[in-house]
Design a protein around this motif. Structure first.
Motif, mmCIF file in Angstrom:
data_model
loop_
_atom_site.group_PDB
_atom_site.id
_atom_site.type_symbol
_atom_site.label_atom_id
_atom_site.label_comp_id
_atom_site.label_asym_id
_atom_site.label_seq_id
_atom_site.Cartn_x
_atom_site.Cartn_y
_atom_site.Cartn_z
ATOM 1 N N VAL A 210 26.667 48.619 -31.694
ATOM 2 C CA VAL A 210 26.228 47.453 -32.456
ATOM 3 C C VAL A 210 27.060 46.254 -32.008
ATOM 4 C CG1 VAL A 210 25.861 46.451 -34.755
ATOM 5 C CG2 VAL A 210 25.703 48.939 -34.437
ATOM 6 N N MET A 211 26.377 45.162 -31.672
ATOM 7 C CA MET A 211 27.071 43.931 -31.297
ATOM 8 C C MET A 211 27.295 43.089 -32.549
ATOM 9 S SD MET A 211 28.438 41.655 -29.358
ATOM 10 C CE MET A 211 28.376 42.749 -27.936
ATOM 11 N N THR A 212 28.544 42.672 -32.776
ATOM 12 C CA THR A 212 28.860 41.901 -33.975
ATOM 13 C C THR A 212 29.630 40.634 -33.624
ATOM 14 O OG1 THR A 212 30.896 43.163 -34.344
ATOM 15 C CG2 THR A 212 28.930 43.920 -35.496
ATOM 16 N N TRP A 213 29.312 39.573 -34.331
ATOM 17 C CA TRP A 213 30.151 38.385 -34.366
ATOM 18 C C TRP A 213 29.854 37.653 -35.674
ATOM 19 C CZ3 TRP A 213 25.861 38.212 -30.934
ATOM 20 C CH2 TRP A 213 24.951 37.181 -31.141
ATOM 21 N N HIS A 214 30.611 36.605 -35.976
ATOM 22 C CA HIS A 214 30.485 35.888 -37.244
ATOM 23 C C HIS A 214 29.867 34.511 -37.022
ATOM 24 C CE1 HIS A 214 34.153 38.416 -38.779
ATOM 25 N NE2 HIS A 214 33.063 39.132 -38.595
ATOM 26 N N GLU A 215 29.098 34.074 -38.012
ATOM 27 C CA GLU A 215 28.540 32.715 -38.031
ATOM 28 C C GLU A 215 28.964 32.087 -39.360
ATOM 29 O OE1 GLU A 215 26.929 31.070 -35.726
ATOM 30 O OE2 GLU A 215 26.254 32.596 -34.285
ATOM 31 N N LEU A 216 30.036 31.297 -39.321
ATOM 32 C CA LEU A 216 30.717 30.921 -40.564
ATOM 33 C C LEU A 216 30.827 29.423 -40.799
ATOM 34 C CD1 LEU A 216 33.535 33.613 -40.673
ATOM 35 C CD2 LEU A 216 31.572 33.406 -42.186
ATOM 36 N N GLY A 217 30.068 28.627 -40.108
ATOM 37 C CA GLY A 217 30.115 27.195 -40.363
ATOM 38 C C GLY A 217 28.730 26.642 -40.604
ATOM 39 N N SER A 218 28.682 25.450 -41.200
ATOM 40 C CA SER A 218 27.383 24.803 -41.381
ATOM 41 C C SER A 218 26.651 24.668 -40.053
ATOM 42 C CB SER A 218 27.567 23.418 -42.006
ATOM 43 O OG SER A 218 28.134 23.508 -43.289
ATOM 44 N N GLY A 219 27.417 24.482 -38.976
ATOM 45 C CA GLY A 219 26.798 24.333 -37.660
ATOM 46 C C GLY A 219 26.007 25.540 -37.206
ATOM 47 N N SER A 220 26.260 26.698 -37.815
ATOM 48 C CA SER A 220 25.489 27.885 -37.435
ATOM 49 C C SER A 220 23.996 27.715 -37.709
ATOM 50 C CB SER A 220 26.010 29.119 -38.178
ATOM 51 O OG SER A 220 27.312 29.454 -37.755
ATOM 52 N N LEU A 221 23.659 26.935 -38.740
ATOM 53 C CA LEU A 221 22.243 26.696 -39.013
ATOM 54 C C LEU A 221 21.569 25.960 -37.856
ATOM 55 C CD1 LEU A 221 22.518 25.658 -42.771
ATOM 56 C CD2 LEU A 221 21.617 27.814 -41.877
ATOM 57 N N ARG A 222 22.354 25.258 -37.084
ATOM 58 C CA ARG A 222 21.858 24.564 -35.897
ATOM 59 C C ARG A 222 22.016 25.417 -34.644
ATOM 60 N NH1 ARG A 222 25.685 20.581 -35.748
ATOM 61 N NH2 ARG A 222 26.987 22.094 -34.611
ATOM 62 N N ASP A 223 23.122 26.156 -34.549
ATOM 63 C CA ASP A 223 23.522 26.749 -33.281
ATOM 64 C C ASP A 223 23.162 28.212 -33.107
ATOM 65 O OD1 ASP A 223 24.683 24.287 -32.730
ATOM 66 O OD2 ASP A 223 26.648 24.892 -33.513
ATOM 67 N N PHE A 224 22.855 28.923 -34.198
ATOM 68 C CA PHE A 224 22.694 30.370 -34.053
ATOM 69 C C PHE A 224 21.603 30.735 -33.061
ATOM 70 C CE2 PHE A 224 20.317 34.218 -35.113
ATOM 71 C CZ PHE A 224 21.282 35.162 -34.788
ATOM 72 N N THR A 314 6.606 40.189 -40.268
ATOM 73 C CA THR A 314 6.840 38.764 -40.402
ATOM 74 C C THR A 314 5.972 38.043 -39.382
ATOM 75 O OG1 THR A 314 8.748 38.870 -38.900
ATOM 76 C CG2 THR A 314 9.191 38.965 -41.271
ATOM 77 N N VAL A 315 5.613 36.808 -39.722
ATOM 78 C CA VAL A 315 4.754 36.010 -38.851
ATOM 79 C C VAL A 315 5.432 34.670 -38.589
ATOM 80 C CG1 VAL A 315 2.604 37.118 -39.599
ATOM 81 C CG2 VAL A 315 3.457 35.115 -40.840
ATOM 82 N N LYS A 316 4.938 33.979 -37.574
ATOM 83 C CA LYS A 316 5.588 32.757 -37.116
ATOM 84 C C LYS A 316 5.507 31.652 -38.162
ATOM 85 C CE LYS A 316 5.670 29.365 -33.362
ATOM 86 N NZ LYS A 316 5.038 28.926 -32.102
ATOM 87 N N VAL A 317 6.655 31.031 -38.425
ATOM 88 C CA VAL A 317 6.747 29.871 -39.305
ATOM 89 C C VAL A 317 7.282 28.705 -38.484
ATOM 90 C CG1 VAL A 317 7.907 28.874 -41.306
ATOM 91 C CG2 VAL A 317 7.098 31.239 -41.390
ATOM 92 N N THR A 318 6.598 27.578 -38.554
ATOM 93 C CA THR A 318 7.059 26.373 -37.868
ATOM 94 C C THR A 318 7.504 25.358 -38.911
ATOM 95 O OG1 THR A 318 5.491 26.759 -36.065
ATOM 96 C CG2 THR A 318 6.479 24.553 -36.225
ATOM 97 N N PRO A 319 8.822 25.131 -39.024
ATOM 98 C CA PRO A 319 9.318 24.165 -40.011
ATOM 99 C C PRO A 319 9.204 22.751 -39.466
ATOM 100 C CG PRO A 319 11.157 25.112 -38.838
ATOM 101 C CD PRO A 319 9.919 25.770 -38.273
ATOM 102 N N PRO A 320 9.413 21.753 -40.310
ATOM 103 C CA PRO A 320 9.382 20.372 -39.825
ATOM 104 C C PRO A 320 10.418 20.109 -38.734
ATOM 105 C CG PRO A 320 9.326 20.415 -42.223
ATOM 106 C CD PRO A 320 9.595 21.818 -41.776
ATOM 107 N N GLN A 321 11.608 20.733 -38.873
ATOM 108 C CA GLN A 321 12.675 20.589 -37.879
ATOM 109 C C GLN A 321 13.309 21.950 -37.670
ATOM 110 O OE1 GLN A 321 14.439 17.413 -40.547
ATOM 111 N NE2 GLN A 321 15.144 16.650 -38.563
ATOM 112 N N ALA A 322 13.230 22.443 -36.459
ATOM 113 C CA ALA A 322 13.836 23.742 -36.165
ATOM 114 C C ALA A 322 15.329 23.570 -35.903
ATOM 115 C CB ALA A 322 13.158 24.364 -34.950
ATOM 116 N N ASN A 323 16.112 24.573 -36.299
ATOM 117 C CA ASN A 323 17.535 24.632 -35.960
ATOM 118 C C ASN A 323 18.258 23.335 -36.330
ATOM 119 O OD1 ASN A 323 16.987 27.196 -34.730
ATOM 120 N ND2 ASN A 323 16.241 26.100 -32.932
#
Length: 821
Positions: A210-224, A314-323
């Motif tokens: 299993v590959m693991t790492w952490h996403e712990l900042g607000s920037g993760s919503l942009r960068d993940f 799950t099916v594709k969702v297109t938000p107004p602004q991705a990432n």
């Protein structure tokens, strides 16, 4: 032109955002990977089975047995409750065997005997195949400093880490040849390290499973998304098959418990089919801010309950602004076999048009019903009733195969669910949405208080607050906050106060209307001043404008927001049968959209549906299945037959209650529940009525219901409290224990509150004792409840509390209610 629904909520001036769902673009089966938690469980029973099972948790992360990092949350101990409630797998954070944070670096030779002990214990467990070993935690920051910018220094540190990784990996496999191992588990995503790590691990045959790492900042919503895509490209570059990924710590304090934040994280993880565990910033045992006390849902819990209810693909969702940080995001599912589509969305205020494309006529027919509900933010420790249905409407599918659902006046901190089912004949019952308004404390008239800014993008580990501000320092005799409110008509209004209380005991304020005689509002303790809870009271108001003033009482309280909601009758909720958890092979009948609008679930012999029913307090409620024939309901280990149209009086415990329904043959639309939790017909016994032995004694307390509680109970076999209970009828009862305790062990971690639980052995008559866990109540003077099903015979019954090996909680009083009233 698309088919549209009437708007739910008031319109705003800006043009609506647009979120598009393409039902024809499958992303693969719903995985439910993003619902996990680090230290989400602290003890067997914390959280309760009824709070845990509905969430269908796929992975959690906990410390090794006996680990010194925290006082509870041991992986093997909590595995019993986790697995019996359908849990998936447990990540063992092996370095949490150490006491200090960051971990004391005593060298690999000190660590290896600890590794041996951990692996031997896990390998001996009958469920050993459901554990995953994580040998290193945040090695980029702790022990190895792999995030340094200097390349030469990085290579020296990297090579030391790689040697130790290989050593520990092989040590684990030598003891447990089938072990699954996860890593490298960095605090953040590092392309440089992962490229080197994958090449090394492949060459040396020490690749993690299993590959693991952490996403712990607000920037993760942009960068993940970029991190994920880059990692998969590294696998291809190195020539290895895609590994399972677990982002085993994600989100910040400002995200936890907030449905509108959580939906942003969950949507990106589910879209990419990775597993993910919420981060542990505060106290263990509440699924990282989503379970109040042990058994009570908050808004975050309901969001994850909705997530657990997604089925099919799950099916594709297109938000107004991705990432993009703090924007409208969503996820959606289509289950063609159930003929249901669901959309979960949130993260933005204002208006949104949800456009659903490729609505198949063969699945849904020419019309659909759309049911819109809202899970609001109620604080980390604020109770949240079953999410309110905002709209329930049948609409024609447009010629181009689209349906548009307009959402108006959305709240940024809320999440929304839209359920689509075939329309059939008939008309859904219109949603009843009472008048409601919210008022921020920072916008009110403040006397001797101070406005503070809380969790923001720039201060992501600040606690969530409505509008990112609250009012604190209300600590002088003249401190008060005056809210100017306007209500549309004379009547009774529910007043919900979002607050914090770190005073160390229950705190009070004086509530007055237009300067009239004040009434006392009592606030239970919370973890800290900003760990938000919710106090519900009622006020009578004439139509028009009023000033509601909350003035300082006997201790300090922080104030965030108040909500006023018109009350028309006793609270009620209809739980749609077609959205219940099922076993067996029930069928779905959408020939009519009458009633709750979502059709009917057809139960036959061998089928079962389970409803999650909320109760604001312990007591009796009216429960009525909307069914074509008699059904059986199972609750608290009791089974009762419900005739069509004939309501039952059933005892529910505060928070969530799992009600199971079976039938020989019945078409069921809903389970309808109403009431405030009547105490009529219950038995109540104060602590002073118990016979005490072995050092247990009554202790005076102004906060106990009758002025005293049973203290010094347990810590020896002779220390007991025996209640004599007189049952008017035999049968299954719920024993509700009112208790308090504030056991803690401070491990010196600035951002973890290391509370502990206590247990009591409860014996009824000559039966075997049952060990029950009681979570910390934040102070010695706050009394919570735990409900325990027991069987009583008619007449006299002895109910005895004790704990031979440790202290039991303090007991204020007990109540008993027969399950079928």
């Amino acid at each position: 032109m698309a088919g549209t629904l009437p708007a739910a909520g008031p319109a705003s001036a800006a043009d609506p955002q647009r979120l598009t769902v393409d039902l024809s673009a499958s992303e693969g089966p719903v995985m439910l990977g993003a619902n996990g938690a680090l230290y989400g469980l602290s003890d067997d029973g914390v959280p309760s089975d009824a709070a845990l099972e509905p969430l269908k948790i796929t992975s959690i992360s906990q410390k090794p047995e006996g680990g010194a990092q925290h006082p509870n949350g041991d992986a093997l101990t909590v595995s019993k409750s986790f697995f019996r409630n359908g849990g998936g797998e447990i990540n063992v954070m092996m370095q949490d065997i150490y006491a200090k944070w960051p971990y004391e670096d005593l060298g690999i030779d000190d660590y290896l005997p600890k590794v041996d002990k951990i692996v031997k214990e896990v390998a001996a467990d009958p469920d050993s195949d459901r554990f995953v070993y994580i040998p290193f935690n945040e090695p980029d920051q702790i022990w190895y400093k792999l995030g340094v910018s200097d390349q030469a220094e990085y290579e020296v540190n990297r090579d030391r880490f790689f040697r130790d990784w290989k050593t520990v990996y092989q040590r684990i496999r030598a003891i447990d040849p089938d072990a699954r191992i996860a890593g490298p588990n960095e605090a953040g995503y590092h392309t440089r390290l992962l490229r080197d790590f994958l090449a090394f691990a492949k060459r040396e045959n020490v690749l993690p499973q299993v590959m693991t790492w952490h996403e712990l900042g607000s920037g993760s919503l942009r960068d993940f998304q970029g991190h994920y895509d880059d990692y998969r490209s590294l696998e291809r570059e190195v020539g290895i098959a895609p590994l399972k990924i677990n982002i085993d710590e994600y989100a910040n304090r400002r995200d936890l418990s907030v449905p509108g934040q959580l939906v942003q994280w969950v949507s990106m993880f589910e879209r990419n089919k990775v597993y993910a565990n919420q981060a542990y910033w505060d106290a263990a045992g509440n699924m990282d801010g989503n379970v109040v006390r042990s058994n009570i849902p908050n808004g975050g819990w309901w969001f994850f309950r909705w997530y657990a209810g997604l089925t099919g693909d799950t099916v594709k969702v297109t938000p107004p602004q991705a990432n993009t940080i703090d924007t409208l995001q969503g996820l959606a599912s289509l289950d063609a076999s159930r003929r249901q589509a669901q959309v979960l969305l949130g993260g933005s205020a204002g208006d949104t048009d949800v456009v659903v494309e490729n609505v198949s006529r063969s699945v849904f027919g020419r019309t659909v019903t759309a049911t819109v509900a809202e899970a609001a933010w109620s604080g980390y420790e604020g109770q949240h009733a079953a999410p309110r249905v905002l709209a329930r409407t049948k609409v024609k599918v447009a010629d181009d195969g689209t349906v548009t659902v307009p959402l108006r006046g959305m709240h940024k901190m809320s999440a929304y669910r839209i359920v689509f089912t075939p329309g059939g004949s008939g008309t859904p019952a219109a949603a009843s949405v009472p008048w409601s308004a919210s008022y921020e404390a920072e916008d009110a008239a403040i006397t001797d208080g101070k406005v503070y800014t809380q969790g923001t993008v720039g201060n992501a580990n600040g606690y969530a607050a409505s509008g990112t501000k609250d009012v604190g320092s209300l600590n002088t005799a003249t401190s008060k906050v005056a809210f100017t409110v306007t209500v549309p008509k004379d009547g009774t209004y529910d007043l919900a106060i979002l607050y914090g209380n770190q005073s160390g005991a229950p705190a009070t304020q004086k509530l007055s209307v237009d300067g009239g005689d004040p009434v006392t509002v009592t606030y239970p303790s919370t973890e800290n001043w900003t760990y938000r809870a919710k106090k519900d009271v009622t006020v009578r108001l004439p139509a028009g404008t009023h000033v509601l003033t909350l003035a300082k009482g006997d201790n300090e309280v922080t104030l965030d927001r108040i909500d006023l909601t018109a009350r028309a009758a006793a609270p009620s909720a209809s739980y749609e049968a077609t959205l219940a958890d099922i076993s067996g092979k029930p069928s779905y009948d959408y020939s009519s959209s009458a009633g709750v609008g979502a059709g009917a679930l057809v139960l036959r012999s061998g089928d079962r549906a389970v409803f999650d029913v909320y109760a604001p307090r312990d007591g009796y409620y009216t429960v009525a299945p909307r069914a074509s024939a008699g059904v059986k309901l199972a609750l608290h280990g009791e089974s009762v037959t419900a005739a069509p149209g004939k309501p039952l009086r059933l005892y529910l415990v505060a928070g969530n209650n799992r009600v199971a329904m079976t039938a020989g043959y019945a078409s069921v639309r809903s389970l309808d529940v109403s009431g405030d939790g009547s105490a009529s017909g219950t038995l109540s016994y104060e602590g002073a009525s118990a016979t005490l032995a072995g050092g247990a004694r009554l202790v005076d307390s102004a906060h106990a219901s009758a002025g005293s509680y049973i203290g010094w109970l347990g810590n020896g076999a002779s220390s007991t409290a025996e209640f004599t209970v007189d049952a008017p009828r035999p049968g299954r009862y719920v024993l509700v224990v009112h208790y308090a305790h504030n056991d803690r062990r401070d491990n010196g971690h600035a951002y973890n509150t290391d509370i502990m639980s206590r247990t009591a052995d409860i014996t009824v008559g000559t039966g075997a004792p049952r060990t029950v866990t009681f979570k910390n109540t934040w102070s010695w003077d706050d009394y919570w409840t735990v409900g325990v099903p027991v069987d009583l015979r008619k007449g006299t019954n002895k109910v005895t509390f004790g704990n031979a090996s440790a202290w039991a909680p303090n007991i204020d009083r007990i109540e008993l209610g027969r399950v079928v009233g």
